[in-house]
Design an enzyme around this catalytic site. Structure first.
Site, short mmCIF file in Angstrom:
data_model
loop_
_atom_site.label_atom_id
_atom_site.label_comp_id
_atom_site.label_asym_id
_atom_site.label_seq_id
_atom_site.Cartn_x
_atom_site.Cartn_y
_atom_site.Cartn_z
N HIS A 78 -45.57 31.12 -15.03
CA HIS A 78 -45.99 31.95 -16.44
C HIS A 78 -47.39 30.88 -17.11
O HIS A 78 -47.96 31.28 -18.36
CB HIS A 78 -44.48 32.25 -17.32
CG HIS A 78 -44.27 31.24 -18.06
ND1 HIS A 78 -43.31 30.18 -18.06
CD2 HIS A 78 -44.42 29.97 -19.45
CE1 HIS A 78 -42.98 29.15 -18.89
NE2 HIS A 78 -43.93 29.35 -19.50
N ASP A 127 -40.74 32.09 -11.24
CA ASP A 127 -41.87 31.59 -11.80
C ASP A 127 -42.13 30.33 -11.45
O ASP A 127 -41.92 29.53 -12.39
CB ASP A 127 -41.11 31.18 -13.71
CG ASP A 127 -42.01 31.04 -15.05
OD1 ASP A 127 -43.24 30.88 -14.69
OD2 ASP A 127 -41.21 30.80 -15.85
N GLY A 222 -44.36 23.80 -24.15
CA GLY A 222 -45.51 22.93 -23.62
C GLY A 222 -45.36 22.53 -22.53
O GLY A 222 -46.41 21.60 -21.72
N SER A 224 -43.41 23.91 -20.25
CA SER A 224 -43.10 24.60 -19.18
C SER A 224 -44.12 24.31 -17.87
O SER A 224 -45.87 23.79 -17.71
CB SER A 224 -43.84 26.48 -19.54
OG SER A 224 -43.19 26.41 -20.31
N GLY A 225 -43.48 24.34 -16.56
CA GLY A 225 -44.15 24.42 -15.61
C GLY A 225 -44.15 22.97 -14.59
O GLY A 225 -44.19 22.82 -13.68
C1 4AZ Z 1 -41.76 28.05 -22.91
O1 4AZ Z 1 -41.85 29.51 -24.06
C2 4AZ Z 1 -40.45 27.00 -23.54
N1 4AZ Z 1 -35.35 24.73 -24.00
C3 4AZ Z 1 -39.86 25.74 -22.46
C4 4AZ Z 1 -39.18 24.97 -22.38
C5 4AZ Z 1 -37.95 25.78 -23.05
C6 4AZ Z 1 -38.14 26.80 -23.86
C7 4AZ Z 1 -39.23 27.89 -23.99
C8 4AZ Z 1 -36.09 25.44 -22.73
O2 4AZ Z 1 -42.15 27.44 -22.87
#
Ligand code: 4AZ
Length: 275
Positions: A78, A127, A222, A224-225
């Site tokens: 994502h 993902d 942020g 993420s990944g």
């Molecule tokens: C996001 O939207 C996201 N609390 C990443 C991690 C978490 C929530 C949202 C985990 O990238």
């Protein structure tokens, strides 16, 4: 899904201090959520992912990622927008704790998992994505790759696991300058408990997902990944990829990660051992 939210707030990254939110009692706003500055070289596989975006064609920080090989980065699918990603529009920052886009390395190939669903984002599963760098990196004290877990590994409860990143330190609160990499120890939440927690809001925790976090300790937008790593018998193993969640740091909604053991054969199809 949160990628777009992140873009909207990215101008804040270089700007003023964030406005205050409502941290849980005793929690300081110094984290990923609940974290603190990571010492340089402690997480030498951590990378930041930058994408050339928008009308003004600027490089923007979008996600974390991890080196799993001298020439390969594991990140979340994502984090890669668009139907046909252009490798030249991606860059990776390695070997630094301060977020920056100088001296970044170029990406040669972008591969999203074929089962990843562009509309469902992380909640649909699969993902995971791989980025091949244009040239292999030389390992050093600050740059190195993380070990992937053995296929049958189930992390025992109580294993010490950490998540790292430059994401928000609370919902809607970006990491303030100088954007120092954050680390936080998070407990692994058993699958059955996590399923029960997400059940009331009709979110399915699939077999290829793993949950971790507790009240005030979590990854956030942020991050993420980025990697979730556990110290298992003295070696750091990457067991998860930051994927999704409901807000951040809530007691009843742990962070949800792509489960790395579910994607080992897909990873090994592209990435061959460097030893
Ligand atoms: C996001 O939207 C996201 N609390 C990443 C991690 C978490 C929530 C949202 C985990 O990238």
């Amino acid at each position: 899904m949160m990628l777009w939210l992140l873009f909207l707030t990215l101008p804040c990254l270089g700007g003023s201090m964030p406005v205050s939110s409502d941290p849980s009692p005793g929690m300081e706003l110094v984290g990923i959520v609940g974290g603190h500055n990571a010492p340089p070289g402690r997480w030498p596989w951590q990378v930041s992912l930058w994408i050339l975006l928008g009308r003004d064609n600027e490089w923007q920080f979008v996600c974390g990622g991890s080196l799993i090989h001298p020439q390969w980065v594991l990140t979340a699918a994502h984090c890669i927008p668009g139907k046909y990603p252009v490798p030249q529009h991606f860059m990776v920052q390695v070997g630094q704790v301060r977020l920056s886009n100088s001296n970044n390395v170029q990406v040669a190939i972008v591969i999203r998992h074929p089962k990843y669903n562009l509309t469902q984002k992380g909640v649909g599963g699969a993902d995971v994505a791989l980025l091949k760098l244009q040239a292999p990196l030389i390992p050093s004290n600050l740059v190195n790759w993380v070990t992937l877990p053995p296929p049958l590994l189930t992390v025992p409860l109580g294993t010490r696991c950490w998540v790292t990143g430059w994401g928000r330190i609370a919902v809607k609160v970006p990491l303030p300058p100088p954007h120092h990499l954050q680390e936080v120890e998070v407990p692994i939440v058993p699958d059955e408990i996590c399923r029960q927690q997400y059940r009331p809001i009709n979110r399915i925790i699939k077999d290829d997902m793993l949950c971790a976090g507790s009240n005030g300790r979590d990854s956030c937008q942020g991050d993420s990944g980025g990697p979730l790593v556990c110290n298992w018998r003295g070696t750091w193993l990457q067991v998860g990829v930051v994927s999704w969640g409901i807000d951040c740091g809530l007691p009843n909604y742990p962070g949800v990660y792509a489960r790395v053991t579910s994607y080992l054969s897909w990873i090994h199809h592209y990435v061959h051992s460097s030893t």
